[in-house]
Design an enzyme around this catalytic site. Structure first.
Site, PDB file in Angstrom:
ATOM      1  N   ARG A 161       0.820  -1.216   0.000  1.00 40.93           N
ATOM      2  CA  ARG A 161       0.000   0.000   0.000  1.00 40.93           C
ATOM      3  C   ARG A 161       0.854   1.266   0.000  1.00 40.93           C
ATOM      4  NH1 ARG A 161      -4.255  -1.869   4.587  1.00 40.93           N
ATOM      5  NH2 ARG A 161      -5.242  -3.572   3.450  1.00 40.93           N
TER       6      ARG A 161
ATOM      7  N   ARG B  22      -3.646   6.534   0.420  1.00 44.32           N
ATOM      8  CA  ARG B  22      -4.240   7.726   1.022  1.00 44.32           C
ATOM      9  C   ARG B  22      -3.298   8.548   1.880  1.00 44.32           C
ATOM     10  NH1 ARG B  22      -9.294   4.959   3.782  1.00 44.32           N
ATOM     11  NH2 ARG B  22      -7.868   3.179   3.710  1.00 44.32           N
TER      12      ARG B  22
ATOM     13  N   ARG C 149      -7.928  11.559  -5.826  1.00 40.15           N
ATOM     14  CA  ARG C 149      -8.993  10.669  -5.374  1.00 40.15           C
ATOM     15  C   ARG C 149     -10.378  11.154  -5.764  1.00 40.15           C
ATOM     16  NH1 ARG C 149      -8.894   9.488   0.895  1.00 40.15           N
ATOM     17  NH2 ARG C 149      -9.181  11.741   0.852  1.00 40.15           N
TER      18      ARG C 149
ATOM     19  N   ASP D  19      -6.738  -3.738  -7.233  1.00 41.47           N
ATOM     20  CA  ASP D  19      -7.363  -4.314  -6.046  1.00 41.47           C
ATOM     21  C   ASP D  19      -7.589  -5.798  -6.267  1.00 41.47           C
ATOM     22  OD1 ASP D  19      -9.989  -4.955  -4.258  1.00 41.47           O
ATOM     23  OD2 ASP D  19      -8.872  -3.290  -3.396  1.00 41.47           O
TER      24      ASP D  19
ATOM     25  N   TYR E 244     -14.412 -12.557   0.490  1.00 44.77           N
ATOM     26  CA  TYR E 244     -15.232 -11.396   0.142  1.00 44.77           C
ATOM     27  C   TYR E 244     -16.383 -11.783  -0.783  1.00 44.77           C
ATOM     28  CZ  TYR E 244     -11.535  -8.555   2.173  1.00 44.77           C
ATOM     29  OH  TYR E 244     -10.640  -7.996   3.050  1.00 44.77           O
TER      30      TYR E 244
END
Length: 355
Positions: free
Chosen positions: A26, A30, A39, A75, A161
């Site tokens: 990562r 952010r 973003r 992702d 998921y």
């Protein structure tokens, strides 16, 4: 010695390099103000599927910190989305998917859709490879030293998921299906295993020099289920990659695997094992073959805290691995609140060595 000027690629292929190459899970995200500036231009899936945006986001930490690895901005849930499962990233909630709970749900997924749906991802990789290895701008600034990494979620973690329909701490529905309806769960895992191998081969063909399998929830499983749903599908994926694209390193990340990490490393065929924060790197060094590279494993919260404690622990991890193929990284991803200057301090701490 591997014939390449890329320190990370040399380590991934089994060579000890000092100081060790460094990249962070990562690392594009952010915590970077340049990421936050982009973003608001598009939602998450659009950012992943727009080569201009995904290329720029991938390169941001390379420009800022000269990382040895550039990992594709994407992702792990792009694969089920590409097969036709509904997917939305909800602010404050995370991913929300139409859950797979029956054979009819599974039948609606079509792996044949994946190549066309993920074509923009492959375009991003091709652009990145050209930029990183090129004579202009960032490629020249890095001296062609940066290794391009592709990745995918490992089948069990992606299945978590897909079955649950959202994030969870325990993934009760997923684990319940594996126990109560093993035939259905095995069909899902088989479909994911094949599709994941195909997607990673496509990433390699598009420009990735190594690929990583993230099994973030592998530690939820008892040993028998770990062998069945983590080791076996990972081994199948690695074998397929090695058969079709010999020599391309695969990094495996069985997060929270504990003592099962050694069996994972021995049985899956991965070239590199990434270790989470709870693993003892020095102990693992003694349990695995000398030419197997280890990746990790500074606590992301120590990076968040910064200061002398971070520097000392980072150097302790680095120094304990001297003489061993080692990729310095975190034990999990960069925390969004991490000050960017702390990452800069970490890079300096790892790279500055005495005479």
């Amino acid at each position: 010695m591997t014939d390449t000027g890329k320190p990370l690629l040399r380590v991934l292929q089994g060579e000890a390099v000092w100081p060790p190459p460094l990249w962070l899970m990562r690392q594009a995200g952010r915590y970077l103000p340049e990421f936050r500036a982009l973003r608001d231009q598009a939602d998450f899936i659009t950012r992943c599927m727009t080569p201009d945006l995904a290329t720029e986001i991938t390169l941001q930490p390379i420009r800022r910190y000269a990382m040895d690895g550039a990992i594709l901005f994407s992702d792990i849930l792009i694969l089920p989305w590409a097969m036709g499962q509904s997917l939305e990233f909800v602010h404050g909630t995370g991913p929300v998917l139409g859950p797979i709970r029956s054979q009819a749900d599974l039948d609606r997924l079509d792996p044949k859709r994946v190549p066309e749906a993920t074509a923009p991802v492959m375009e991003t990789l091709t652009r990145l490879r050209g930029i990183l290895d090129g004579p202009d701008t960032i490629g020249a600034a890095q001296g062609g030293r940066t290794t391009l990494l592709g990745f995918a979620g490992a089948p069990f973690t992606v299945a978590c998921y897909m079955v649950e329909g959202h994030g969870s701490r325990e993934f009760e529905a997923t684990r319940g299906m594996a126990y109560a309806d093993p035939l259905l769960f095995d069909r899902l895992m088989a479909r994911l295993t094949e599709a994941t191998a195909e997607m990673l081969v496509a990433q390699i063909d598009a420009g990735a020099e190594a690929v990583m399998l993230f099994d973030s929830w592998s530690g939820l499983l008892p040993p028998s289920q770990f062998r069945r749903h983590v080791i076996a599908p990972t081994r199948a994926i690695v074998q397929e990659i090695h058969a079709r694209r010999p020599g391309v390193p695969v990094i495996g990340f069985p997060r929270l695997a504990g003592v099962m990490a050694t069996e994972y490393a021995r049985e899956t065929g991965v070239r590199v094992i990434a270790l989470d924060t709870g693993a003892d790197m020095n102990a693992m060094r003694g349990l695995l073959p000398d030419n197997m590279a280890l990746q990790g494993n500074l606590d992301p919260l120590l990076l968040l805290a910064g200061g002398d404690a971070m520097t000392q622990e980072a150097r302790a991890i680095r120094d304990a691995m001297k003489g061993r193929p080692h990729v310095f990284n975190l034990g999990h991803g960069v925390v969004p609140a991490t000050p960017p200057e702390h990452v800069g301090e970490l890079v300096r701490a790892v790279r500055e060595v005495g005479p």
